[in-house]
Design a protein around this motif. Structure first.
Motif, PDB file in Angstrom:
ATOM      1  N   GLU A   1     -57.290  82.898 -35.726  1.00 30.65           N
ATOM      2  CA  GLU A   1     -58.126  82.110 -34.475  1.00 30.65           C
ATOM      3  C   GLU A   1     -57.318  81.272 -33.570  1.00 30.65           C
ATOM      4  OE1 GLU A   1     -62.132  79.943 -35.238  1.00 30.65           O
ATOM      5  OE2 GLU A   1     -60.622  78.365 -35.325  1.00 30.65           O
ATOM      6  N   ALA A   2     -56.380  80.503 -34.030  1.00 31.59           N
ATOM      7  CA  ALA A   2     -55.280  79.886 -33.069  1.00 31.59           C
ATOM      8  C   ALA A   2     -54.661  80.848 -32.245  1.00 31.59           C
ATOM      9  CB  ALA A   2     -54.081  79.124 -34.193  1.00 31.59           C
ATOM     10  N   LEU A   3     -54.324  82.025 -32.529  1.00 35.20           N
ATOM     11  CA  LEU A   3     -53.728  82.691 -31.337  1.00 35.20           C
ATOM     12  C   LEU A   3     -54.588  83.266 -30.360  1.00 35.20           C
ATOM     13  CD1 LEU A   3     -51.808  85.168 -34.121  1.00 35.20           C
ATOM     14  CD2 LEU A   3     -50.571  83.814 -32.210  1.00 35.20           C
ATOM     15  N   LEU A   4     -56.131  83.503 -30.978  1.00 37.51           N
ATOM     16  CA  LEU A   4     -57.070  83.829 -29.920  1.00 37.51           C
ATOM     17  C   LEU A   4     -57.388  82.868 -28.942  1.00 37.51           C
ATOM     18  CD1 LEU A   4     -58.906  86.403 -29.607  1.00 37.51           C
ATOM     19  CD2 LEU A   4     -60.614  85.061 -31.109  1.00 37.51           C
ATOM     20  N   PHE A   5     -57.310  81.525 -29.439  1.00 38.41           N
ATOM     21  CA  PHE A   5     -58.015  80.569 -28.467  1.00 38.41           C
ATOM     22  C   PHE A   5     -56.744  79.886 -27.936  1.00 38.41           C
ATOM     23  CE2 PHE A   5     -61.709  81.122 -31.109  1.00 38.41           C
ATOM     24  CZ  PHE A   5     -62.595  81.356 -30.264  1.00 38.41           C
ATOM     25  N   ALA A   6     -55.576  80.362 -27.974  1.00 43.65           N
ATOM     26  CA  ALA A   6     -54.510  79.448 -27.268  1.00 43.65           C
ATOM     27  C   ALA A   6     -54.611  79.471 -25.894  1.00 43.65           C
ATOM     28  CB  ALA A   6     -53.132  80.309 -27.682  1.00 43.65           C
ATOM     29  N   ASP A   7     -54.186  78.238 -25.474  1.00 40.49           N
ATOM     30  CA  ASP A   7     -54.354  77.967 -23.948  1.00 40.49           C
ATOM     31  C   ASP A   7     -53.155  77.810 -23.246  1.00 40.49           C
ATOM     32  OD1 ASP A   7     -54.800  77.044 -21.557  1.00 40.49           O
ATOM     33  OD2 ASP A   7     -56.099  75.223 -22.002  1.00 40.49           O
ATOM     34  N   ARG A   8     -52.624  79.036 -22.471  1.00 41.26           N
ATOM     35  CA  ARG A   8     -51.287  78.984 -21.949  1.00 41.26           C
ATOM     36  C   ARG A   8     -51.167  77.803 -20.978  1.00 41.26           C
ATOM     37  NH1 ARG A   8     -49.210  84.936 -19.981  1.00 41.26           N
ATOM     38  NH2 ARG A   8     -46.885  84.465 -19.876  1.00 41.26           N
ATOM     39  N   SER A   9     -52.218  77.248 -20.328  1.00 40.16           N
ATOM     40  CA  SER A   9     -51.919  76.335 -19.271  1.00 40.16           C
ATOM     41  C   SER A   9     -51.451  74.920 -19.830  1.00 40.16           C
ATOM     42  CB  SER A   9     -53.173  76.029 -18.419  1.00 40.16           C
ATOM     43  OG  SER A   9     -54.189  75.722 -19.248  1.00 40.16           O
TER      44      SER A   9
ATOM     45  N   SER B   1     -48.761  67.878 -39.113  1.00 38.61           N
ATOM     46  CA  SER B   1     -50.145  67.310 -38.689  1.00 38.61           C
ATOM     47  C   SER B   1     -50.109  66.812 -37.268  1.00 38.61           C
ATOM     48  CB  SER B   1     -50.576  66.250 -39.549  1.00 38.61           C
ATOM     49  OG  SER B   1     -50.048  65.008 -39.187  1.00 38.61           O
ATOM     50  N   ARG B   2     -49.018  66.424 -36.718  1.00 38.87           N
ATOM     51  CA  ARG B   2     -49.054  65.983 -35.186  1.00 38.87           C
ATOM     52  C   ARG B   2     -48.908  67.299 -34.443  1.00 38.87           C
ATOM     53  NH1 ARG B   2     -45.714  60.514 -34.036  1.00 38.87           N
ATOM     54  NH2 ARG B   2     -46.190  59.501 -35.973  1.00 38.87           N
ATOM     55  N   ASN B   3     -48.464  68.304 -34.796  1.00 40.62           N
ATOM     56  CA  ASN B   3     -48.572  69.662 -34.145  1.00 40.62           C
ATOM     57  C   ASN B   3     -50.077  69.990 -34.056  1.00 40.62           C
ATOM     58  OD1 ASN B   3     -45.929  69.987 -33.493  1.00 40.62           O
ATOM     59  ND2 ASN B   3     -45.130  71.113 -35.141  1.00 40.62           N
ATOM     60  N   ARG B   4     -50.529  70.003 -35.238  1.00 43.40           N
ATOM     61  CA  ARG B   4     -52.087  70.322 -35.290  1.00 43.40           C
ATOM     62  C   ARG B   4     -52.871  69.554 -34.236  1.00 43.40           C
ATOM     63  NH1 ARG B   4     -53.159  71.045 -41.784  1.00 43.40           N
ATOM     64  NH2 ARG B   4     -52.012  72.949 -42.091  1.00 43.40           N
ATOM     65  N   ALA B   5     -52.637  67.909 -34.277  1.00 36.04           N
ATOM     66  CA  ALA B   5     -53.493  67.175 -33.441  1.00 36.04           C
ATOM     67  C   ALA B   5     -53.046  67.457 -32.092  1.00 36.04           C
ATOM     68  CB  ALA B   5     -53.185  65.579 -33.793  1.00 36.04           C
ATOM     69  N   GLY B   6     -51.773  67.800 -31.688  1.00 31.73           N
ATOM     70  CA  GLY B   6     -51.516  67.836 -30.444  1.00 31.73           C
ATOM     71  C   GLY B   6     -51.943  69.169 -29.664  1.00 31.73           C
ATOM     72  N   THR B   7     -52.094  70.171 -30.444  1.00 34.27           N
ATOM     73  CA  THR B   7     -52.452  71.423 -29.896  1.00 34.27           C
ATOM     74  C   THR B   7     -53.878  72.028 -30.105  1.00 34.27           C
ATOM     75  OG1 THR B   7     -51.498  72.493 -31.919  1.00 34.27           O
ATOM     76  CG2 THR B   7     -50.081  72.085 -30.076  1.00 34.27           C
ATOM     77  N   ALA B   8     -54.887  70.998 -30.609  1.00 27.77           N
ATOM     78  CA  ALA B   8     -55.893  71.411 -31.177  1.00 27.77           C
ATOM     79  C   ALA B   8     -56.753  72.583 -30.478  1.00 27.77           C
ATOM     80  CB  ALA B   8     -56.867  70.203 -31.232  1.00 27.77           C
ATOM     81  N   VAL B   9     -57.161  73.350 -31.085  1.00 20.95           N
ATOM     82  CA  VAL B   9     -57.941  74.595 -30.448  1.00 20.95           C
ATOM     83  C   VAL B   9     -59.053  74.358 -29.603  1.00 20.95           C
ATOM     84  CG1 VAL B   9     -59.315  76.674 -30.925  1.00 20.95           C
ATOM     85  CG2 VAL B   9     -57.065  76.499 -32.244  1.00 20.95           C
ATOM     86  N   MET B  10     -59.028  74.991 -28.514  1.00 19.46           N
ATOM     87  CA  MET B  10     -60.331  74.727 -27.365  1.00 19.46           C
ATOM     88  C   MET B  10     -60.896  76.067 -27.514  1.00 19.46           C
ATOM     89  SD  MET B  10     -59.439  71.551 -25.688  1.00 19.46           S
ATOM     90  CE  MET B  10     -59.404  71.618 -23.936  1.00 19.46           C
ATOM     91  N   ARG B  11     -62.063  76.132 -27.704  1.00 24.35           N
ATOM     92  CA  ARG B  11     -62.922  77.532 -27.449  1.00 24.35           C
ATOM     93  C   ARG B  11     -63.554  77.521 -26.345  1.00 24.35           C
ATOM     94  NH1 ARG B  11     -63.195  75.693 -32.300  1.00 24.35           N
ATOM     95  NH2 ARG B  11     -62.797  76.891 -34.135  1.00 24.35           N
ATOM     96  N   HIS B  12     -63.104  78.651 -25.424  1.00 20.19           N
ATOM     97  CA  HIS B  12     -63.930  78.754 -24.305  1.00 20.19           C
ATOM     98  C   HIS B  12     -64.986  79.456 -24.294  1.00 20.19           C
ATOM     99  CE1 HIS B  12     -59.956  77.606 -22.661  1.00 20.19           C
ATOM    100  NE2 HIS B  12     -59.548  78.427 -23.477  1.00 20.19           N
TER     101      HIS B  12
END
Ligand SMILES: NC(=O)c1ccc[n+]([C@@H]2O[C@H](COP(=O)([O-])OP(=O)(O)OC[C@H]3O[C@@H](n4cnc5c(N)ncnc54)[C@H](OP(=O)(O)O)[C@@H]3O)[C@@H](O)[C@H]2O)c1
Length: 248
Positions: free
Chosen positions: A202-210, A237-248
């Motif tokens: 899921e993380a790979l799919l919803f990664a946001d390049r911008s 845990s900071r990495n998780r919080a700082g990159t949280a998945v955004m679904r488009h």
């Protein structure tokens, strides 16, 4: 398999130890020369060699050196047969590596590394902290295995890399072509977040390049400000919080 690892630091030495433990024959090289890593190599069951020797008569070469140094390896691959699998573990941090215009312009890191060494490669093991690699591997079939992404263009080569990732204790997830490997770079939700297989997909799919470069730079600033005082779990845990998945 016969494996040469270039880079005997946090990641290279850890992978050497784990690959030896799973039955592989490993040669280990650094920049200062084999005499400087003899004890380390012996302790992990590998053989200390020069980098020229590390790429000779092996089936797999793992590159695990600081990103800015890859151009040093340009001449090393002239006589390496095409069927030797090359795996890159690197990550780019401009504050540490200096700015590299092509990568800043959007070229995925490992595509740039592939250009430096003049041959195709697979990106693997980059998306786990060294301590995660060292301590959090689990046997196949065990519960709660952490999954790691593996990107590359040739299915056979990528399959070999995935088998080796599994041998080090992690569920290997095919993350697509090398051109898609920005999805597992610093600042993305797949990067050093210790996810399960389903979560990683899921993380790979919803990664946001911008957002990736900005996330990367603000997270590393936070980690530097903490002056090395954060635990592995706090970084994850900071990495998780700082990159949280955004679904488009
Ligand atoms: N640390 C992590 O948590 C982590 C996790 C995943 C991926 N990575 C990535 O994996 C790579 C290695 O990271 P690391 O933390 O293991 O680095 P490290 O501890 O600093 O070790 C770097 C190793 O590379 C060797 N080296 C440097 N330049 C070289 C050259 N031109 N030729 C041959 N060997 C060379 C060094 O040898 P000398 O000491 O002799 O110079 C050293 O053995 C980096 O790209 C990093 O971004 C790191």
């Amino acid at each position: 398999m016969k494996i040469g690892i270039i880079g005997a630091g946090n990641v290279g030495a850890t992978l050497a130890k784990k690959l030896v433990a799973s039955g592989h024959k490993v040669k280990l090289a650094n920049s200062k020369g084999p005499e400087t890593i003899r004890d380390l190599a012996r302790d992990v069951g590998a053989v200390a060699v020069s980098k020229e020797e590390a790429v000779r008569n092996v089936e797999v070469i793992v590159l695990s050196i600081p990103f800015r140094n890859y151009s040093d390896l340009a001449e090393l691959f002239h006589d390496v047969p095409d069927d030797v699998v090359v795996i890159d573990t690197s990550n780019y941090y401009p504050f540490r590596d200096g700015a590299i215009a092509k990568v800043d312009g959007g070229m995925p890191e490992s595509v740039w590394v592939s250009e430096q060494i003049g041959r195709p490669l697979v990106k693997a093991w980059n998306a786990a902290l060294a301590l995660t690699l060292a301590e959090k591997g689990r046997r196949q079939g065990e519960n709660e295995r952490i999954a790691l992404p593996v990107a590359g263009d040739d299915p056979k080569t990528k399959g070999i890399a995935m088998t080796l990732v599994e041998a080090t204790g992690f569920a290997a997830v095919d993350s697509g072509a090398l051109s898609e490997s920005w999805r597992q770079q610093p600042g993305t939700p797949a990067y050093c977040t210790e996810l399960s297989e389903a979560e990683l997909k899921e993380a790979l799919l919803f990664a946001d390049r911008s957002r990736a470069a900005e996330n990367r730079d603000s997270l590393i600033k936070e980690f530097m400000a903490a002056g090395g005082g954060l635990t592995n779990d706090e970084i994850v845990s900071r990495n998780r919080a700082g990159t949280a998945v955004m679904r488009h």
